[in-house]
Design a protein around this motif. Structure first.
Motif, PDB file in Angstrom:
ATOM      1  N   HIS A  80      14.952  60.368  -3.805  1.00  0.00           N
ATOM      2  CA  HIS A  80      15.033  60.057  -5.148  1.00  0.00           C
ATOM      3  C   HIS A  80      14.196  59.252  -5.944  1.00  0.00           C
ATOM      4  CE1 HIS A  80      17.505  56.744  -3.021  1.00  0.00           C
ATOM      5  NE2 HIS A  80      17.388  56.378  -4.322  1.00  0.00           N
ATOM      6  N   LYS A  81      13.361  58.416  -4.849  1.00  0.00           N
ATOM      7  CA  LYS A  81      12.494  57.585  -5.357  1.00  0.00           C
ATOM      8  C   LYS A  81      10.905  57.913  -5.628  1.00  0.00           C
ATOM      9  CE  LYS A  81      14.972  53.364  -5.127  1.00  0.00           C
ATOM     10  NZ  LYS A  81      14.878  52.011  -4.156  1.00  0.00           N
ATOM     11  N   ARG A  82      10.799  59.336  -5.441  1.00  0.00           N
ATOM     12  CA  ARG A  82       9.373  59.998  -5.119  1.00  0.00           C
ATOM     13  C   ARG A  82       8.834  60.536  -6.591  1.00  0.00           C
ATOM     14  NH1 ARG A  82       8.537  62.533   0.875  1.00  0.00           N
ATOM     15  NH2 ARG A  82       9.412  60.532   1.914  1.00  0.00           N
ATOM     16  N   ASN A  83       9.835  60.533  -7.511  1.00  0.00           N
ATOM     17  CA  ASN A  83       9.379  61.149  -8.817  1.00  0.00           C
ATOM     18  C   ASN A  83       8.916  62.685  -8.629  1.00  0.00           C
ATOM     19  OD1 ASN A  83       9.265  61.133 -11.498  1.00  0.00           O
ATOM     20  ND2 ASN A  83       7.108  60.732 -11.438  1.00  0.00           N
ATOM     21  N   ARG A 110      18.319  57.947 -14.049  1.00  0.00           N
ATOM     22  CA  ARG A 110      17.217  57.147 -14.189  1.00  0.00           C
ATOM     23  C   ARG A 110      17.439  56.079 -15.339  1.00  0.00           C
ATOM     24  NH1 ARG A 110      15.666  61.554 -12.044  1.00  0.00           N
ATOM     25  NH2 ARG A 110      13.848  61.567 -10.403  1.00  0.00           N
ATOM     26  N   PRO A 159       8.209  64.790 -14.093  1.00  0.00           N
ATOM     27  CA  PRO A 159       7.733  64.202 -12.918  1.00  0.00           C
ATOM     28  C   PRO A 159       6.272  64.700 -12.615  1.00  0.00           C
ATOM     29  CG  PRO A 159       8.950  66.366 -12.396  1.00  0.00           C
ATOM     30  CD  PRO A 159       8.949  66.158 -14.056  1.00  0.00           C
ATOM     31  N   GLN A 160       5.581  63.951 -11.775  1.00  0.00           N
ATOM     32  CA  GLN A 160       4.198  64.234 -11.387  1.00  0.00           C
ATOM     33  C   GLN A 160       4.054  65.315 -10.671  1.00  0.00           C
ATOM     34  OE1 GLN A 160       2.216  60.928  -9.488  1.00  0.00           O
ATOM     35  NE2 GLN A 160       4.290  60.387  -8.513  1.00  0.00           N
TER      36      GLN A 160
END
Length: 369
Positions: A80-83, A110, A159-160
């Protein structure tokens, strides 16, 4: 590709994965994924493609090696913290939430403001053309609509990177093909980086900038779709991507990029030497069905043989003709309807041929099995 679009977003460095400490599901994976590209991981079941995706998502941990996202190791970063946005085959929508609530969920988590959430949800719904269905529940929608919601939810927090694991596997053929183009056009519009997993080669060729072909935990070849199809580097890739006629033989001689191969019954074929050993060693010849000319069309071919017609398989825009050629009874030629000689019938013996640049001498068939 422009300079900025060729920046590396994801790096796998010497990544291995084993579940039992002995058998490697992923062997020494080294892979750079460029910012803004659509990369597909393609391969049969058990080839390591999904495991590689799950390690990137954070649901699996590498046994060894490093995975970097935007220049930083993410080996110990929770999912959940990896975007990263994720789309699965089973949609994974919350059944008790409306479409709008499903899309709002990742934004709420978020800590975004209510106004921002409303704006983003509205934009995401418009993006997948579901503006009018914001108040519906997943159970009230078709499979294609649910997959669109899942897609919008993966993109809503911008997200990226978006990972997709067989997202169209549950859809029927027509809807699947429609969604392939929707996802492809969405990617072109948004410029987000997509890593896509499938075992469907047609899907991979249609949608991707590059395709990485996995087999037994290793990438066999990574290239643009047309390069993979026209210039496979080994027999596994030639057989896995598209239709392929294989002829077993031995290398007679080699002269630079070209070679001569003798088939089991003595016929000789001039071919491109792509992946061969020394003269006398076994090779597998690969030639695509659409590159073979029949009858008068074969007159100027470098390699000419005769074949006995065994069967016609009608496919609308073209016909697959199964012939017996050089002792092989399942040799296929693809003929556009406009070029087919309608007087041709089962049992006829016809001349056929192909040019040297369309037949590739590769590693022997037994090693590719």
């Amino acid at each position: 590709m422009s300079e900025s679009s060729s920046e590396v977003l994801v790096r796998f460095r010497n990544v291995q994965k084993s579940y039992d400490g002995e058998n490697l599901i992923v062997k020494d994976l080294n892979l750079d994924i460029r910012k803004g590209e659509f990369l597909t991981l393609l391969g049969p079941s058990g080839s390591g493609k999904t495991t590689s995706l799950m390690m990137l998502a954070g649901f699996e941990t590498p046994t060894s090696g490093v995975i970097e996202l935007a220049g930083r190791s993410i080996n110990n970063v929770p999912p959940h913290k990896r975007n990263i946005g994720m789309v699965f085959q089973n949609y994974a929508l919350f059944p008790h939430m409306t479409v709008a609530e499903n899309l709002a969920f990742p934004l709420t988590v978020r800590g975004m403001t209510k106004t921002d959430i409303q704006d983003r949800v509205k934009r995401a719904l418009a993006m997948v053309q579901l503006d009018k269905l914001a108040g519906r529940y997943p159970g009230q929608m078709s499979g294609g609509q649910q997959q669109r919601v899942a897609l919008a939810r993966a993109l809503v927090f911008e997200p990226q990177l978006v990972l997709m694991d067989e997202p169209l596997g549950a859809l029927d053929k027509q809807l699947r093909e429609h969604m392939q183009m929707e996802i492809k056009h969405l990617h072109q519009r948004l410029g987000v980086t997509v890593v896509y997993v499938t075992h469907d080669q047609g899907e991979a060729l249609t949608m991707s900038n590059r395709v990485a072909v996995f087999h037994q935990g290793e990438i066999q070849q990574i290239d643009a779709p047309a390069t993979l199809y026209e210039h496979p580097r080994n027999t596994f890739v030639a057989n896995f991507i598209g239709e392929n006629n294989r002829l077993a033989g031995r290398l007679v001689s080699r002269d630079g990029e070209r070679c001569v191969v003798q088939l089991e019954r003595g016929e000789q074929v001039r071919a491109l030497a792509v992946n061969v050993g020394e003269p006398g060693s076994p090779v597998s010849l690969s030639v695509r069905p659409e590159r073979i000319s029949l009858n008068g069309y074969s007159e100027h071919c470098d390699n000419r043989f005769s074949g006995r017609v065994q069967e016609f398989i009608y496919l609308g825009d073209h016909v697959r003709v199964r012939l017996e050629v050089c002792g092989k009874s399942d040799f296929y030629v693809k003929q556009p309807i406009a070029e087919l000689d309608h007087k041709l019938s089962v049992g006829d013996v016809v001349p056929l041929g192909w040019q040297v640049e369309h037949v590739r001498a590769l590693d022997p068939i037994e090693q590719a099995a």
